[in-house]
Every structure is written in structure tokens, then in C-alpha cells.
Scaffold this motif. Structure first.
Motif, PDB file in Angstrom:
ATOM      1  N   GLY A 172       0.814  -1.217   0.000  1.00 40.08           N
ATOM      2  CA  GLY A 172       0.000   0.000   0.000  1.00 40.08           C
ATOM      3  C   GLY A 172       0.842   1.257   0.000  1.00 40.08           C
ATOM      4  O   GLY A 172       0.547   2.223  -0.719  1.00 40.08           O
ATOM      5  N   LEU A 173       1.908   1.253   0.796  1.00 39.85           N
ATOM      6  CA  LEU A 173       2.792   2.417   0.838  1.00 39.85           C
ATOM      7  C   LEU A 173       3.561   2.578  -0.469  1.00 39.85           C
ATOM      8  O   LEU A 173       3.833   3.706  -0.907  1.00 39.85           O
ATOM      9  N   LYS A 174       3.888   1.471  -1.127  1.00 41.09           N
ATOM     10  CA  LYS A 174       4.559   1.558  -2.421  1.00 41.09           C
ATOM     11  C   LYS A 174       3.636   2.151  -3.481  1.00 41.09           C
ATOM     12  O   LYS A 174       4.084   2.895  -4.364  1.00 41.09           O
ATOM     13  N   LEU A 175       2.346   1.843  -3.400  1.00 34.26           N
ATOM     14  CA  LEU A 175       1.382   2.475  -4.314  1.00 34.26           C
ATOM     15  C   LEU A 175       1.403   3.988  -4.139  1.00 34.26           C
ATOM     16  O   LEU A 175       1.356   4.746  -5.115  1.00 34.26           O
ATOM     17  N   LEU A 176       1.485   4.412  -2.892  1.00 37.81           N
ATOM     18  CA  LEU A 176       1.551   5.840  -2.591  1.00 37.81           C
ATOM     19  C   LEU A 176       2.852   6.439  -3.103  1.00 37.81           C
ATOM     20  O   LEU A 176       2.858   7.506  -3.744  1.00 37.81           O
ATOM     21  N   LYS A 177       3.943   5.769  -2.877  1.00 35.35           N
ATOM     22  CA  LYS A 177       5.257   6.230  -3.312  1.00 35.35           C
ATOM     23  C   LYS A 177       5.320   6.365  -4.827  1.00 35.35           C
ATOM     24  O   LYS A 177       5.890   7.337  -5.368  1.00 35.35           O
ATOM     25  N   GLN A 178       4.717   5.422  -5.547  1.00 37.85           N
ATOM     26  CA  GLN A 178       4.787   5.403  -7.007  1.00 37.85           C
ATOM     27  C   GLN A 178       3.732   6.270  -7.680  1.00 37.85           C
ATOM     28  O   GLN A 178       3.674   6.339  -8.908  1.00 37.85           O
ATOM     29  N   GLY A 179       2.884   6.923  -6.885  1.00 38.70           N
ATOM     30  CA  GLY A 179       1.868   7.792  -7.455  1.00 38.70           C
ATOM     31  C   GLY A 179       0.628   7.074  -7.939  1.00 38.70           C
ATOM     32  O   GLY A 179      -0.227   7.674  -8.586  1.00 38.70           O
ATOM     33  N   GLU A 180       0.491   5.780  -7.622  1.00 40.32           N
ATOM     34  CA  GLU A 180      -0.700   5.033  -8.003  1.00 40.32           C
ATOM     35  C   GLU A 180      -1.826   5.205  -6.993  1.00 40.32           C
ATOM     36  O   GLU A 180      -2.953   4.757  -7.220  1.00 40.32           O
ATOM     37  N   ALA A 181      -1.525   5.809  -5.865  1.00 39.40           N
ATOM     38  CA  ALA A 181      -2.520   6.165  -4.858  1.00 39.40           C
ATOM     39  C   ALA A 181      -2.125   7.515  -4.290  1.00 39.40           C
ATOM     40  O   ALA A 181      -0.965   7.930  -4.358  1.00 39.40           O
ATOM     41  N   ASP A 182      -3.116   8.228  -3.747  1.00 35.53           N
ATOM     42  CA  ASP A 182      -2.865   9.570  -3.219  1.00 35.53           C
ATOM     43  C   ASP A 182      -2.753   9.595  -1.705  1.00 35.53           C
ATOM     44  O   ASP A 182      -2.280  10.580  -1.126  1.00 35.53           O
ATOM     45  N   ALA A 183      -3.199   8.524  -1.053  1.00 37.78           N
ATOM     46  CA  ALA A 183      -3.101   8.415   0.405  1.00 37.78           C
ATOM     47  C   ALA A 183      -3.193   6.935   0.763  1.00 37.78           C
ATOM     48  O   ALA A 183      -3.632   6.113  -0.047  1.00 37.78           O
ATOM     49  N   PHE A 184      -2.758   6.610   1.981  1.00 37.08           N
ATOM     50  CA  PHE A 184      -2.782   5.230   2.461  1.00 37.08           C
ATOM     51  C   PHE A 184      -3.429   5.191   3.835  1.00 37.08           C
ATOM     52  O   PHE A 184      -3.137   6.024   4.696  1.00 37.08           O
ATOM     53  N   VAL A 185      -4.323   4.219   4.040  1.00 29.04           N
ATOM     54  CA  VAL A 185      -5.025   4.052   5.312  1.00 29.04           C
ATOM     55  C   VAL A 185      -4.820   2.637   5.814  1.00 29.04           C
ATOM     56  O   VAL A 185      -4.957   1.667   5.051  1.00 29.04           O
ATOM     57  N   SER A 186      -4.508   2.492   7.110  1.00 29.68           N
ATOM     58  CA  SER A 186      -4.358   1.172   7.720  1.00 29.68           C
ATOM     59  C   SER A 186      -4.819   1.208   9.168  1.00 29.68           C
ATOM     60  O   SER A 186      -4.577   2.188   9.881  1.00 29.68           O
ATOM     61  N   ALA A 187      -5.493   0.153   9.590  1.00 24.58           N
ATOM     62  CA  ALA A 187      -5.831  -0.029  11.003  1.00 24.58           C
ATOM     63  C   ALA A 187      -4.993  -1.162  11.587  1.00 24.58           C
ATOM     64  O   ALA A 187      -5.342  -1.743  12.607  1.00 24.58           O
ATOM     65  N   GLY A 188      -3.895  -1.466  10.923  1.00 26.08           N
ATOM     66  CA  GLY A 188      -3.039  -2.567  11.333  1.00 26.08           C
ATOM     67  C   GLY A 188      -1.979  -2.184  12.340  1.00 26.08           C
ATOM     68  O   GLY A 188      -2.131  -1.202  13.082  1.00 26.08           O
ATOM     69  N   ASN A 189      -0.887  -2.931  12.350  1.00 21.09           N
ATOM     70  CA  ASN A 189       0.216  -2.733  13.282  1.00 21.09           C
ATOM     71  C   ASN A 189       0.778  -1.313  13.149  1.00 21.09           C
ATOM     72  O   ASN A 189       1.430  -0.978  12.162  1.00 21.09           O
ATOM     73  N   THR A 190       0.516  -0.472  14.149  1.00 15.80           N
ATOM     74  CA  THR A 190       0.892   0.936  14.067  1.00 15.80           C
ATOM     75  C   THR A 190       2.401   1.113  13.917  1.00 15.80           C
ATOM     76  O   THR A 190       2.867   1.921  13.109  1.00 15.80           O
ATOM     77  N   GLY A 191       3.149   0.354  14.683  1.00 18.23           N
ATOM     78  CA  GLY A 191       4.603   0.447  14.598  1.00 18.23           C
ATOM     79  C   GLY A 191       5.117   0.078  13.228  1.00 18.23           C
ATOM     80  O   GLY A 191       6.056   0.695  12.705  1.00 18.23           O
ATOM     81  N   ALA A 192       4.498  -0.928  12.608  1.00 16.51           N
ATOM     82  CA  ALA A 192       4.913  -1.347  11.271  1.00 16.51           C
ATOM     83  C   ALA A 192       4.576  -0.285  10.233  1.00 16.51           C
ATOM     84  O   ALA A 192       5.348  -0.046   9.299  1.00 16.51           O
ATOM     85  N   VAL A 193       3.421   0.351  10.372  1.00 15.50           N
ATOM     86  CA  VAL A 193       3.062   1.441   9.458  1.00 15.50           C
ATOM     87  C   VAL A 193       4.070   2.577   9.583  1.00 15.50           C
ATOM     88  O   VAL A 193       4.530   3.135   8.582  1.00 15.50           O
ATOM     89  N   LEU A 194       4.432   2.916  10.822  1.00 18.33           N
ATOM     90  CA  LEU A 194       5.413   3.975  11.050  1.00 18.33           C
ATOM     91  C   LEU A 194       6.764   3.602  10.462  1.00 18.33           C
ATOM     92  O   LEU A 194       7.369   4.394   9.712  1.00 18.33           O
ATOM     93  N   ALA A 195       7.250   2.404  10.769  1.00 17.85           N
ATOM     94  CA  ALA A 195       8.570   1.977  10.284  1.00 17.85           C
ATOM     95  C   ALA A 195       8.599   1.901   8.765  1.00 17.85           C
ATOM     96  O   ALA A 195       9.543   2.375   8.121  1.00 17.85           O
ATOM     97  N   ALA A 196       7.555   1.319   8.175  1.00 25.52           N
ATOM     98  CA  ALA A 196       7.518   1.185   6.719  1.00 25.52           C
ATOM     99  C   ALA A 196       7.367   2.532   6.028  1.00 25.52           C
ATOM    100  O   ALA A 196       7.913   2.751   4.942  1.00 25.52           O
ATOM    101  N   SER A 197       6.643   3.457   6.655  1.00 24.54           N
ATOM    102  CA  SER A 197       6.486   4.796   6.068  1.00 24.54           C
ATOM    103  C   SER A 197       7.822   5.520   5.996  1.00 24.54           C
ATOM    104  O   SER A 197       8.151   6.154   4.986  1.00 24.54           O
ATOM    105  N   ILE A 198       8.602   5.433   7.067  1.00 23.12           N
ATOM    106  CA  ILE A 198       9.928   6.053   7.062  1.00 23.12           C
ATOM    107  C   ILE A 198      10.839   5.344   6.063  1.00 23.12           C
ATOM    108  O   ILE A 198      11.598   5.975   5.322  1.00 23.12           O
TER     109      ILE A 198
END
Length: 346
Positions: free
Chosen positions: A90-116
Motif C-alpha cells: 500500500g505504501l509503495k502504491l503511494l510512493k509510485q503515485g498510483e494512490a494519493d493516500a494510504f489508510v491502515s488499522a493494522g500494526n501501528t509500529g509497522a506502518v510507522l517503520a515502513a512509512s519512514i
């Protein structure tokens, strides 16, 4: 991709009720609000849940992600190892411009780490910050940080204030948001060394509408639009408020049911209680943003249901259309003049 018609990538496998409630929320958002959603997860599972919701809305498409990061996995290790997880894809879609935002209710720490890891930080931002949305007074207050940075420096809190203020202005249309610092007293000399030094920075930040310190008792009120603190304190505050909310709700319900003659007043107050619950229902606000990364990322509660996911998708779309990310980007650094004799032909 046109900002007026954004696509929101949604982690179909994130949260305690995934993928059922996540898919249902995506369908609600597409049907009722016209949100375009890219559902990210194992296609077979997501297709199965979509089939239960009737005809698929035109605005929903599926993106395959074969792996899932569980809620109890080590965030950074999982983000690095599971490159085909629903969060990373999902974050790669955002990075590549295939999505404009990303939403997750999953592992918060993983979302943070993967976003950075995959998006990176905005220039000039030392630490990204997680935001909690607090609608308890009937008017929205945001609290940050709530868990991304347990240990902070004073300049981090200044940046949190700047990002939180931009978020409230752009997404929630609050003019000159009131910014406050969470401390143990209203006086500027109260609090830890961190809060006292941060107070000085905030007081001298003329571009912010800084109103001073607030105390813990002020958090549920309309004392400020933006309240800043370190991630350790913010997380404790939010978890304490969640626990107290559940406790008070169960106590009221138990008291009404404890005697038959309490039932009639309870029935008479049902409408008022329902209205109060709706005004203070965090599901109406969906998900809080992760501010400070190069992309619009929103993190929902692990217990998010379909209503919360629908709201999260709505807020994410509003953030895209409002230009929130552009508002948080620092101005370009001025070009440095060429040293004498270093021009072309020298």
C-alpha cells in the motif's frame, strides 16, 4: 492523478476485524461517498468478502499483497522482511503515485517503520508524529505525539505543533488553530525540562497561535485545537481516556439495569445519550494522520469497524483535496550565490 478524484490505498488486512469490516467500510465509502479505493491484500480473501457485499462499486479495485504483518510482530523487522505485505504494498502504491493516500488499522509500529523506510521524512522534520483525534467536547482536538516518539527533544514538540496546526487548518478548516503544550500546570515554569524548553520555543514561534500550557484535565475539553506532548505521555493519556470511557459507559449501563425503576428514566434519556455518543464517537473521525513523512498516511484504531473505515477514507480524501501535504512541506532553500570566479568559463 487528479487531486479532485483521488485514490486511497486501504490495507484490507489491518485491524482486529480484518478483512470483513475493512472491506465493508471500503464498500460503504465507495457507495455513499464516491471514494475511489484500492483494496490491498490477498486477492482471494478480499474477493470473498467483497462478494458478500453485493455488486462491487466501480470505485473499488484490488491490489494483490500475499503477506500480512500481524499486530504482535516486531514493527521494523516485519516491515523490512515482509516486502509483499499489505502495509508495504500500500505504501509503495503511494510512493509510485498510483494512490494519493494510504489508510491502515493494522500494526501501528509497522506502518510507522515502513512509512519512514519507503516514503522517507519531509525535509526539515526530525521525527514523524502520530496524531490522536479527540472529539470529546463536541469539537475536534488533536493530540500529538501519541506513540511514535517516546523520547523527545524540545524542537520535536515545536515541529509537532507546526504540523498539527497545518493539519487542522487544511483538513478541518480551523482558522488560526489554538496550540497548547501539555504540562502539569498552566505557568510556563511548570513541568519537566522538556516542557519548559519547548514552551520557550513555542512562545517565540510567531507563526503559531500558541496559547500556553494546558493540564491533563483540559484534554477532553475545548481548551485548544492542537495539544502537543512527547509520545510516551501522549500514549498514556489516550489509553487512559479510552479505558475511562469504556468504564464510565459500562457503569452507566449497569446502573440503569440494576433496578427496574431506573429503566424508565433510561428510556427517556435514550435519545440524548445517543446524540452525545454520536458527537463523541471516534468512528466519525476514522483515523489519525502520521505527520512528517513524504505522503499522506492515516492510522486507524485496531478495533476499527466499517463505520470507522468509511470515515477514515473520507478524511484521507479530504486531506488530498485540501493540499495538506503541500502545506507541511518546508519552503525550498534559497539558492546559494556562486562564489566569485566560479561561473562558467572561469
Amino acid at each position: 492523478m487528479a487531486a479532485s478524484d483521488p485514490v486511497i490505498a486501504l490495507d484490507a488486512m489491518g485491524g482486529d476485524h480484518a478483512p470483513q469490516e475493512i472491506v465493508k467500510g471500503a464498500v460503504l465509502a465507495a457507495r455513499e461517498l464516491g471514494v475511489r479505493v484500492a483494496l490491498v491484500g490477498p486477492s482471494s480473501l478480499v474477493e470473498e468478502e467483497l462478494a458478500k457485499e453485493g455488486p462491487r462499486p466501480e470505485g473499488i479495485r484490488l491490489v494483490e499483497a500475499s503477506e500480512v504483518i500481524a499486530m504482535d510482530e516486531h514493527p521494523a523487522k516485519a516491515a523490512r522482511r515482509k516486502k509483499d505485505s499489505s502495509i508495504v504494498v500500500g505504501l509503495k502504491l503511494l510512493k509510485q503515485g498510483e494512490a494519493d493516500a494510504f489508510v491502515s488499522a493494522g500494526n501501528t509500529g509497522a506502518v510507522l517503520a515502513a512509512s519512514i523506510m519507503y516514503l522517507g521524512r519531509l525535509r526539515g522534520i526530525a521525527r514523524p508524529s502520530l496524531v490522536a483525534l479527540l472529539p470529546l467536547s463536541g469539537r475536534l482536538t488533536v493530540l500529538l505525539d501519541v506513540g511514535a516518539n517516546a523520547d523527545c527533544k524540545p524542537k520535536y514538540l515545536l515541529q509537532f505543533a507546526e504540523m498539527g496546526s497545518a493539519y487542522m487548518e487544511r483538513v478541518w478548516k480551523v482558522e488560526r488553530p489554538r496550540v497548547a503544550l501539555l504540562s502539569i500546570g498552566e505557568e510556563e515554569t511548570k513541568g519537566s525540562m522538556l516542557t519548559q524548553e519547548a514552551y520557550e520555543l513555542l512562545k517565540n514561534a510567531s507563526h503559531l497561535n500558541f496559547i500556553g500550557n494546558v493540564e491533563g484535565r483540559d484534554v477532553p475539553t475545548d481548551a485548544a485545537d492542537v495539544i502537543v506532548t512527547d509520545g510516551f505521555t501522549g500514549n498514556v493519556v489516550v489509553k487512559t481516556m479510552e479505558g475511562m470511557g469504556s468504564f464510565i459507559g459500562s457503569q452507566i449501563e449497569g446502573a440503569i439495569r440494576s433496578r427496574w425503576y431506573y429503566m424508565l428514566p433510561g428510556l427517556l434519556l435514550r435519545g440524548a445519550l445517543r446524540g452525545m455518543r454520536k458527537r463523541t464517537d471516534p468512528r466519525e473521525y476514522g483515523a489519525g494522520p502520521l505527520l512528517g513523512v513524504k505522503g499522506l498516511v492515516f492510522v486507524g484504531h485496531g478495533r476499527s469497524d466499517a463505520v470507522a473505515i468509511k470515515s477514515a477514507l473520507r478524511v484521507a480524501r479530504e486531506a488530498v483535496v485540501s493540499g495538506m501535504l503541500e502545506a507541511m512541506r518546508p519552503p525550498p532553500e534559497p539558492a546559494q550565490p556562486l562564489a566569485e570566479g566560479s561561473g562558467k568559463g572561469a
